[in-house]
Design a protein around this motif. Structure first.
Motif, PDB file in Angstrom:
ATOM      1  N   LEU A  62      40.498  12.843 -60.259  1.00 22.09           N
ATOM      2  CA  LEU A  62      40.740  14.153 -59.653  1.00 22.09           C
ATOM      3  C   LEU A  62      39.939  14.295 -58.355  1.00 22.09           C
ATOM      4  CD1 LEU A  62      42.419  16.665 -60.325  1.00 22.09           C
ATOM      5  CD2 LEU A  62      40.425  17.614 -61.458  1.00 22.09           C
ATOM      6  N   ASP A  63      38.680  13.843 -58.384  1.00 19.76           N
ATOM      7  CA  ASP A  63      37.841  13.922 -57.184  1.00 19.76           C
ATOM      8  C   ASP A  63      38.395  13.060 -56.056  1.00 19.76           C
ATOM      9  OD1 ASP A  63      36.095  15.691 -58.371  1.00 19.76           O
ATOM     10  OD2 ASP A  63      34.795  14.124 -59.162  1.00 19.76           O
ATOM     11  N   LYS A  64      38.919  11.875 -56.419  1.00 24.88           N
ATOM     12  CA  LYS A  64      39.496  10.985 -55.404  1.00 24.88           C
ATOM     13  C   LYS A  64      40.723  11.615 -54.751  1.00 24.88           C
ATOM     14  CE  LYS A  64      37.880   6.576 -57.274  1.00 24.88           C
ATOM     15  NZ  LYS A  64      38.246   5.331 -57.978  1.00 24.88           N
ATOM     16  N   LEU A  65      41.569  12.229 -55.580  1.00 26.23           N
ATOM     17  CA  LEU A  65      42.763  12.903 -55.043  1.00 26.23           C
ATOM     18  C   LEU A  65      42.371  14.067 -54.133  1.00 26.23           C
ATOM     19  CD1 LEU A  65      45.012  13.022 -58.244  1.00 26.23           C
ATOM     20  CD2 LEU A  65      45.482  11.719 -56.171  1.00 26.23           C
ATOM     21  N   ALA A  66      41.354  14.810 -54.556  1.00 25.09           N
ATOM     22  CA  ALA A  66      40.888  15.943 -53.754  1.00 25.09           C
ATOM     23  C   ALA A  66      40.375  15.471 -52.395  1.00 25.09           C
ATOM     24  CB  ALA A  66      39.799  16.692 -54.504  1.00 25.09           C
ATOM     25  N   ALA A  67      39.670  14.315 -52.394  1.00 27.45           N
ATOM     26  CA  ALA A  67      39.145  13.756 -51.138  1.00 27.45           C
ATOM     27  C   ALA A  67      40.293  13.305 -50.231  1.00 27.45           C
ATOM     28  CB  ALA A  67      38.214  12.593 -51.442  1.00 27.45           C
ATOM     29  N   LEU A  68      41.315  12.696 -50.826  1.00 25.58           N
ATOM     30  CA  LEU A  68      42.467  12.215 -50.053  1.00 25.58           C
ATOM     31  C   LEU A  68      43.214  13.349 -49.352  1.00 25.58           C
ATOM     32  CD1 LEU A  68      44.065   9.552 -52.448  1.00 25.58           C
ATOM     33  CD2 LEU A  68      43.250   9.123 -50.136  1.00 25.58           C
ATOM     34  N   TYR A  69      43.307  14.481 -50.040  1.00 22.31           N
ATOM     35  CA  TYR A  69      44.109  15.582 -49.506  1.00 22.31           C
ATOM     36  C   TYR A  69      43.273  16.747 -48.982  1.00 22.31           C
ATOM     37  CZ  TYR A  69      48.030  13.142 -51.594  1.00 22.31           C
ATOM     38  OH  TYR A  69      48.965  12.192 -51.894  1.00 22.31           O
ATOM     39  N   ASN A  70      41.958  16.524 -48.870  1.00 26.74           N
ATOM     40  CA  ASN A  70      41.043  17.562 -48.384  1.00 26.74           C
ATOM     41  C   ASN A  70      41.269  18.897 -49.109  1.00 26.74           C
ATOM     42  OD1 ASN A  70      39.847  15.891 -46.384  1.00 26.74           O
ATOM     43  ND2 ASN A  70      41.701  16.150 -45.150  1.00 26.74           N
ATOM     44  N   SER A  71      41.329  18.826 -50.411  1.00 27.60           N
ATOM     45  CA  SER A  71      41.614  20.034 -51.205  1.00 27.60           C
ATOM     46  C   SER A  71      40.515  21.080 -51.047  1.00 27.60           C
ATOM     47  CB  SER A  71      41.743  19.674 -52.686  1.00 27.60           C
ATOM     48  OG  SER A  71      42.756  18.713 -52.854  1.00 27.60           O
ATOM     49  N   ALA A  72      40.948  22.314 -50.868  1.00 25.69           N
ATOM     50  CA  ALA A  72      39.975  23.413 -50.750  1.00 25.69           C
ATOM     51  C   ALA A  72      39.392  23.772 -52.107  1.00 25.69           C
ATOM     52  CB  ALA A  72      40.649  24.630 -50.129  1.00 25.69           C
ATOM     53  N   LYS A  73      40.170  23.493 -53.153  1.00 25.47           N
ATOM     54  CA  LYS A  73      39.738  23.896 -54.497  1.00 25.47           C
ATOM     55  C   LYS A  73      40.185  22.846 -55.510  1.00 25.47           C
ATOM     56  CE  LYS A  73      40.272  27.737 -57.775  1.00 25.47           C
ATOM     57  NZ  LYS A  73      41.074  28.920 -58.112  1.00 25.47           N
ATOM     58  N   ILE A  74      39.315  22.523 -56.472  1.00 24.61           N
ATOM     59  CA  ILE A  74      39.673  21.581 -57.537  1.00 24.61           C
ATOM     60  C   ILE A  74      39.751  22.351 -58.852  1.00 24.61           C
ATOM     61  CG2 ILE A  74      38.980  19.513 -58.826  1.00 24.61           C
ATOM     62  CD1 ILE A  74      37.423  18.609 -56.357  1.00 24.61           C
ATOM     63  N   THR A  75      40.899  22.276 -59.496  1.00 17.80           N
ATOM     64  CA  THR A  75      41.059  22.944 -60.793  1.00 17.80           C
ATOM     65  C   THR A  75      41.393  21.909 -61.854  1.00 17.80           C
ATOM     66  OG1 THR A  75      41.951  24.873 -59.633  1.00 17.80           O
ATOM     67  CG2 THR A  75      42.259  24.788 -62.032  1.00 17.80           C
ATOM     68  N   PRO A  76      40.411  21.518 -62.671  1.00 16.52           N
ATOM     69  CA  PRO A  76      40.693  20.525 -63.722  1.00 16.52           C
ATOM     70  C   PRO A  76      41.644  21.095 -64.770  1.00 16.52           C
ATOM     71  CG  PRO A  76      38.319  20.912 -63.448  1.00 16.52           C
ATOM     72  CD  PRO A  76      39.033  21.993 -62.721  1.00 16.52           C
ATOM     73  N   ALA A  77      42.337  20.195 -65.471  1.00 18.47           N
ATOM     74  CA  ALA A  77      43.176  20.626 -66.591  1.00 18.47           C
ATOM     75  C   ALA A  77      42.277  21.247 -67.663  1.00 18.47           C
ATOM     76  CB  ALA A  77      43.940  19.441 -67.166  1.00 18.47           C
ATOM     77  N   VAL A  78      42.799  22.247 -68.340  1.00 12.70           N
ATOM     78  CA  VAL A  78      41.998  22.964 -69.335  1.00 12.70           C
ATOM     79  C   VAL A  78      42.782  23.090 -70.640  1.00 12.70           C
ATOM     80  CG1 VAL A  78      40.974  25.204 -69.928  1.00 12.70           C
ATOM     81  CG2 VAL A  78      40.691  24.284 -67.640  1.00 12.70           C
ATOM     82  N   ILE A  79      42.113  22.861 -71.753  1.00 12.05           N
ATOM     83  CA  ILE A  79      42.696  23.158 -73.058  1.00 12.05           C
ATOM     84  C   ILE A  79      41.850  24.262 -73.675  1.00 12.05           C
ATOM     85  CG2 ILE A  79      43.087  22.337 -75.416  1.00 12.05           C
ATOM     86  CD1 ILE A  79      43.732  19.638 -74.358  1.00 12.05           C
ATOM     87  N   GLU A  80      42.511  25.306 -74.119  1.00 14.43           N
ATOM     88  CA  GLU A  80      41.794  26.400 -74.789  1.00 14.43           C
ATOM     89  C   GLU A  80      41.952  26.222 -76.297  1.00 14.43           C
ATOM     90  OE1 GLU A  80      41.726  31.294 -75.094  1.00 14.43           O
ATOM     91  OE2 GLU A  80      43.206  30.299 -73.821  1.00 14.43           O
ATOM     92  N   PHE A  81      40.836  26.186 -77.007  1.00 12.27           N
ATOM     93  CA  PHE A  81      40.860  26.067 -78.467  1.00 12.27           C
ATOM     94  C   PHE A  81      40.651  27.440 -79.092  1.00 12.27           C
ATOM     95  CE2 PHE A  81      39.647  21.838 -77.028  1.00 12.27           C
ATOM     96  CZ  PHE A  81      40.511  21.051 -77.770  1.00 12.27           C
ATOM     97  N   VAL A  82      41.499  27.775 -80.052  1.00  7.87           N
ATOM     98  CA  VAL A  82      41.419  29.074 -80.721  1.00  7.87           C
ATOM     99  C   VAL A  82      41.078  28.823 -82.187  1.00  7.87           C
ATOM    100  CG1 VAL A  82      42.677  31.195 -81.255  1.00  7.87           C
ATOM    101  CG2 VAL A  82      43.259  29.900 -79.198  1.00  7.87           C
TER     102      VAL A  82
END
Length: 225
Positions: free
Chosen positions: A1-21
């Motif tokens: 994810l960090d590598k992709l963000a660096a490649l595209y100069n992402s302003a924001k990184i949002t990792p995938a999230v799983i919510e456990f209930v």
């Protein structure tokens, strides 16, 4: 994810999230309102997958609600309540659609499919094993159509070899094959202790136990899969 963000100069990184209930308290008779039955069944209807924590250890200090340790009985108790709840959903849909099916071939076809699915569930089967188009099952959001992961809760002694010598775990693994469910071994007591440690302490603690990853790590990986 960090590598992709660096490649595209992402302003924001949002990792995938799983919510456990945490949905506790599902008991025999839940579909008839026992315990907090209908409330819990409604909560389960909102989730994408079910992680079923199954007791696979003996401890006279921790009383089991049914008086003995039998993971397959526990799994089937829960499955039956989910099946009963799904049959109610199908019954409601059938009573509504049957009135409109007399002069509509598409609705008549749906009613036929619903009847066959209901008969399938009444034989103790799960909806996810019913052969039909996936879109059809999704439309009714049936509890037994959801993917299931079994977390076999063992004692500390059974962790190092992943429950290989635990008869209860072996039975859960064998049982899970027919419904194509994943099984992983966890020790809730150890997880509680790990949760209070920082990363370095946690790593040392796991090494001392002879395991490479915590139960929570296994749960997250299994959930993504």
């Amino acid at each position: 994810l960090d590598k992709l963000a660096a490649l595209y100069n992402s302003a924001k990184i949002t990792p995938a999230v799983i919510e456990f209930v945490d949905i506790a308290g599902l008991v025999k008779g839940a579909s008839k309102g026992e315990g907090l039955g209908n409330q819990f069944l409604a909560n389960i209807r909102e989730v994408d997958a079910i992680v079923h924590v199954v007791r696979c250890f003996e401890d006279s200090n921790i009383v089991h609600v049914d008086g003995s340790i039998d993971p397959i009985r526990d799994i089937e108790t829960i499955n039956l309540e989910l099946i009963f709840s799904d049959i109610e959903v199908l019954d409601r849909r059938l009573s509504k659609q049957k009135r409109a099916s007399y002069n509509n071939k598409d609705i008549a076809k749906e009613c036929d499919l619903l009847e066959r699915l209901k008969a399938f569930l009444e034989e103790g089967n799960l909806a996810k094993n019913f052969e039909c188009e996936e879109a059809f099952l999704k439309e009714y959001n049936l509890l037994t159509a959801k993917p299931v992961i079994f977390a076999a809760n063992v004692s500390e002694d059974d962790l190092a070899n992943d429950g290989a010598d635990n008869e209860y775990v072996a039975r859960v693994r064998e049982y899970s094959k027919k419904d194509n469910c994943e099984v992983f071994v966890i020790c809730a007591q150890i997880e509680q202790e790990i949760s209070e440690l920082d990363d370095d302490e946690k790593k040392m603690f796991l090494e001392d136990l002879g395991i490479s990853s915590s139960g929570l790590d296994k749960l997250i990986a299994a959930s993504y899969r």
